[in-house]
Design an enzyme around this catalytic site. Structure first.
Site, mmCIF file in Angstrom:
data_model
loop_
_atom_site.group_PDB
_atom_site.id
_atom_site.type_symbol
_atom_site.label_atom_id
_atom_site.label_comp_id
_atom_site.label_asym_id
_atom_site.label_seq_id
_atom_site.Cartn_x
_atom_site.Cartn_y
_atom_site.Cartn_z
ATOM 1 C CG HIS A 245 20.129 9.284 -1.163
ATOM 2 N ND1 HIS A 245 20.734 10.512 -0.794
ATOM 3 C CD2 HIS A 245 18.780 9.774 -1.892
ATOM 4 C CE1 HIS A 245 20.239 11.597 -1.018
ATOM 5 N NE2 HIS A 245 19.171 11.188 -1.945
ATOM 6 C CD GLU B 274 15.031 15.179 -6.241
ATOM 7 O OE1 GLU B 274 15.263 14.226 -6.736
ATOM 8 O OE2 GLU B 274 14.421 15.545 -5.473
ATOM 9 C CB ALA C 64 -0.848 0.060 1.136
ATOM 10 C CB ILE D 157 2.958 5.743 -4.619
ATOM 11 C CG1 ILE D 157 3.648 6.735 -3.736
ATOM 12 C CG2 ILE D 157 2.525 6.239 -5.999
ATOM 13 C CD1 ILE D 157 2.790 7.619 -2.943
ATOM 14 C CB ALA D 158 2.910 0.761 -6.925
ATOM 15 N N GLY E 211 10.507 14.071 -5.165
ATOM 16 C CA GLY E 211 9.025 14.054 -5.703
ATOM 17 C C GLY E 211 8.827 13.276 -6.886
ATOM 18 C CB ALA F 194 9.281 9.664 -1.326
ATOM 19 C CD GLN F 195 13.754 13.845 3.106
ATOM 20 O OE1 GLN F 195 14.715 14.237 2.375
ATOM 21 N NE2 GLN F 195 13.984 13.474 4.283
ATOM 22 N NE ARG G 83 15.329 5.568 -7.756
ATOM 23 C CZ ARG G 83 15.129 6.797 -6.784
ATOM 24 N NH1 ARG G 83 14.232 7.301 -7.247
ATOM 25 N NH2 ARG G 83 15.821 6.899 -5.925
ATOM 26 N NE ARG H 98 19.827 9.572 -6.026
ATOM 27 C CZ ARG H 98 18.839 9.717 -5.572
ATOM 28 N NH1 ARG H 98 18.000 8.691 -5.506
ATOM 29 N NH2 ARG H 98 18.089 10.699 -5.382
ATOM 30 C CG HIS I 132 17.370 5.922 -1.618
ATOM 31 N ND1 HIS I 132 16.735 6.415 -0.631
ATOM 32 C CD2 HIS I 132 17.145 6.581 -2.692
ATOM 33 C CE1 HIS I 132 15.866 7.266 -1.002
ATOM 34 N NE2 HIS I 132 16.039 7.549 -2.107
HETATM 35 C C1 SIN Z 1 16.038 12.762 -2.707
HETATM 36 O O1 SIN Z 1 15.184 13.289 -2.258
HETATM 37 O O2 SIN Z 1 17.191 12.818 -2.619
HETATM 38 C C2 SIN Z 1 15.512 11.302 -2.891
HETATM 39 C C3 SIN Z 1 14.955 11.275 -4.287
HETATM 40 C C4 SIN Z 1 14.760 9.979 -5.020
HETATM 41 O O3 SIN Z 1 15.034 9.011 -4.457
HETATM 42 O O4 SIN Z 1 14.316 9.848 -6.238
#
Ligand code: SIN
Length: 513
Positions: A233, A118, A17, A19-20, A53, A50-51, A372, A278, A337
């Site tokens: 991350h 980002e 449960a 988002i997906a 978006g 998740a921070q 990703r 990343r 992450h």
């Molecule tokens: C972040 O806010 O750094 C993570 C975003 C993500 O993992 O896509």
């Protein structure tokens, strides 16, 4: 214990449960659907942490073509271009759909969406909600929508423990809670159970994210792709808290820099600097830590007193650790992450097992390749949930009358294997350590114990990582530091494929040196 649930028998079962899962259930309405969640709804999923978006080309100067190029570049030669093309084209509409479900994205006073930057994005294209609490807002709105939808039956605090397969097809999902276990007869199951970061000691994922959906699919005989690619991350808040609080890449997007304890900026000469992809930034941070330095994210100059307003949640997390991000550099270290690999699915989210779909992080659609691009995961979940729902709705599901009585496997527990996984499958890998991990994990994976599911998933990842004798994207091997030229061009060797049976029959693994 076993019990057939007749009143919801035959309805598709969505497992997870975040988002997906929430969106798949909503897209299936008004068709009845069962949503299985192993915690109370709204807790326990990665999505809510998740921070960052959703990435979508909504800016005036942006275009899905630019989003495509950035995604392909980050994916380091392993993205499925057709999938990327479909997802980036659908992304702007997915943002609108989320708004229709009640999500309030951040906007400027003139009403325009506030677009963040980002790492490895060539444009500002990240939509956020509540500054840096995007996941929380998405989950809030989607849960409210799910609760308003009468056709969705929610089973909270129930964990899917086994997919029952008969003659190659799904016929039931066995779920268990504290007091009872039930067999849900269905010919259509959707795994939306998130990732596997919880297999590592240092992770931003909740402890329940230990690859359980991958284990369920493995036991059901599904095929997997690109399992070796685990994203770290670069900037989790360094401290004892688990899951480790994230210090979003968006902070670097606003100009924050990475420094060591002497105040030196060690990424100044790297193309892209702190906003390089990343994997590059995570390895740079790791190298500093490996030589005994400490690493800090310094937002004092670029944000200073504005930090709290722009990133209220991160400011709160820092303060909880005794750090004022307006005046103090923030101690950071990399943490597991996101999993780029997963259950191999086709364009409709179908796995290789008849009646089993996968959506979100547990699936491998080919969008992410070897690495990703930031904020492409929520986008993928939102976009592909509608494709999965459409495919599930259109699939034949004639019921087979069969009593589904089965033993309920134990609740998964990854605690015993985390040190092994962390040592062998981290940011820098080598053949010898991975072979030792395989030898340790194999006997655990073959026993019916709480550790067997997590061990099986880790084993499959280790074998995939051993087989990939090159460094690419997030997979970096000290014993194979270069690219394998064939892997770029040969479709056969580009993507790694795996089934549990192959992993479990592996006795003398892979390329001993
Ligand atoms: C972040 O806010 O750094 C993570 C975003 C993500 O993992 O896509």
């Amino acid at each position: 214990m076993s019990l057939d649930v007749h009143d919801i028998a035959g309805a598709p079962v969505v497992i997870g449960a975040g988002i997906a899962g929430l969106m798949t259930a909503l897209f299936l309405a008004p068709e009845p659907v069962v949503l299985v969640c192993n915690t109370p709804l709204g807790t326990g999923a990665c999505s809510e942490l998740a921070q960052g978006g959703l990435a979508a080309s909504l800016g005036e100067d942006d275009d899905p073509g630019f989003h495509l190029c950035d995604t392909l570049a980050a994916g380091d030669g392993l993205c499925d271009e057709a999938t990327v093309r479909r997802v980036v084209r659908a992304a702007p509409e997915a943002v609108k759909t989320l708004e229709r479900f009640g999500v309030a994205f951040d906007r400027y006073p003139d009403g325009a969406l506030r677009l963040g930057l980002e790492a490895a994005h060539s444009q500002r294209r990240i939509v956020h909600a509540a500054g840096d609490a995007t996941g929380r807002e998405l989950v809030r709105a989607l849960i409210a929508a799910v609760r308003r939808t009468a056709s969705i039956t929610i089973l909270e605090n129930m964990e899917a423990r086994r997919l029952i397969v008969d003659d190659g097809s799904i016929i039931a999902v066995v779920a268990a809670g504290r007091a009872r276990a039930i067999a849900l007869p269905t010919r259509r199951a959707v795994l939306a159970s998130g990732g596997m970061g919880g297999l590592f000691c240092d992770t931003t994922n909740p402890p329940g994210s230990c690859g359980h959906g991958l284990a369920l699919a493995a036991w059901a005989g599904a095929e997997f792709a690109d399992l070796e690619f685990v994203q770290f991350h670069p900037t989790a808040l360094d401290g004892p808290c688990r899951p480790m609080p994230l210090v979003s890449e968006a902070v670097r997007g606003e100009g924050a820099v990475l420094i060591d304890e002497r105040g030196q900026r060690f990424l100044a000469e790297t193309p892209g600097g702190e906003l390089a992809s990343r994997d590059v930034v995570a390895r740079a941070v790791w190298h500093q830590l490996a030589v005994g330095r400490r690493v800090f994210l310094d937002a004092r100059q670029c944000l200073g007193p504005r930090f709290d307003k722009r990133f209220p949640r991160i400011a709160e997390l820092c303060r909880g650790a005794g750090i004022d991000p307006a005046t103090d550099p923030i101690p950071v270290r990399p943490a597991a992450h996101y999993h780029m690999g997963g259950i191999a699915v086709d364009a409709a989210g179908r796995s290789s097992v008849d009646g089993l779909w996968a959506c979100g992080e547990v699936a491998c659609t080919g969008l992410h390749g070897a690495n990703r691009l930031a904020s492409n995961s929520l986008t993928e979940a939102a976009v592909t949930a509608s494709w999965v729902a459409e495919s599930v709705a259109g699939a034949s599901h004639t019921r087979r009358r069969r009593k589904c009585s089965t033993l309920v496997p134990p609740r998964p527990d990854a605690s015993g294997i985390r040190p092994v996984v962390s040592a062998a499958l981290g940011i820098i890998r080598d053949g010898e350590t991975m072979r030792e991990a395989v030898a340790t994990l194999l006997p655990i994976a073959t026993h019916n114990s709480a550790g067997s599911g997590p061990a099986l998933v880790s084993l499959m990842i280790a074998i995939a990582a051993l087989r990939r004798e090159e460094s690419r994207g997030a997979h970096c091997r000290s014993d194979f530091p270069g690219r394998d030229a064939d892997a770029r061009t040969s479709r056969l060797t580009r993507h790694s494929a795996m089934q549990a049976a192959a992993a479990l029959s592996c006795r003398a693994p892979i390329g001993s040196t």
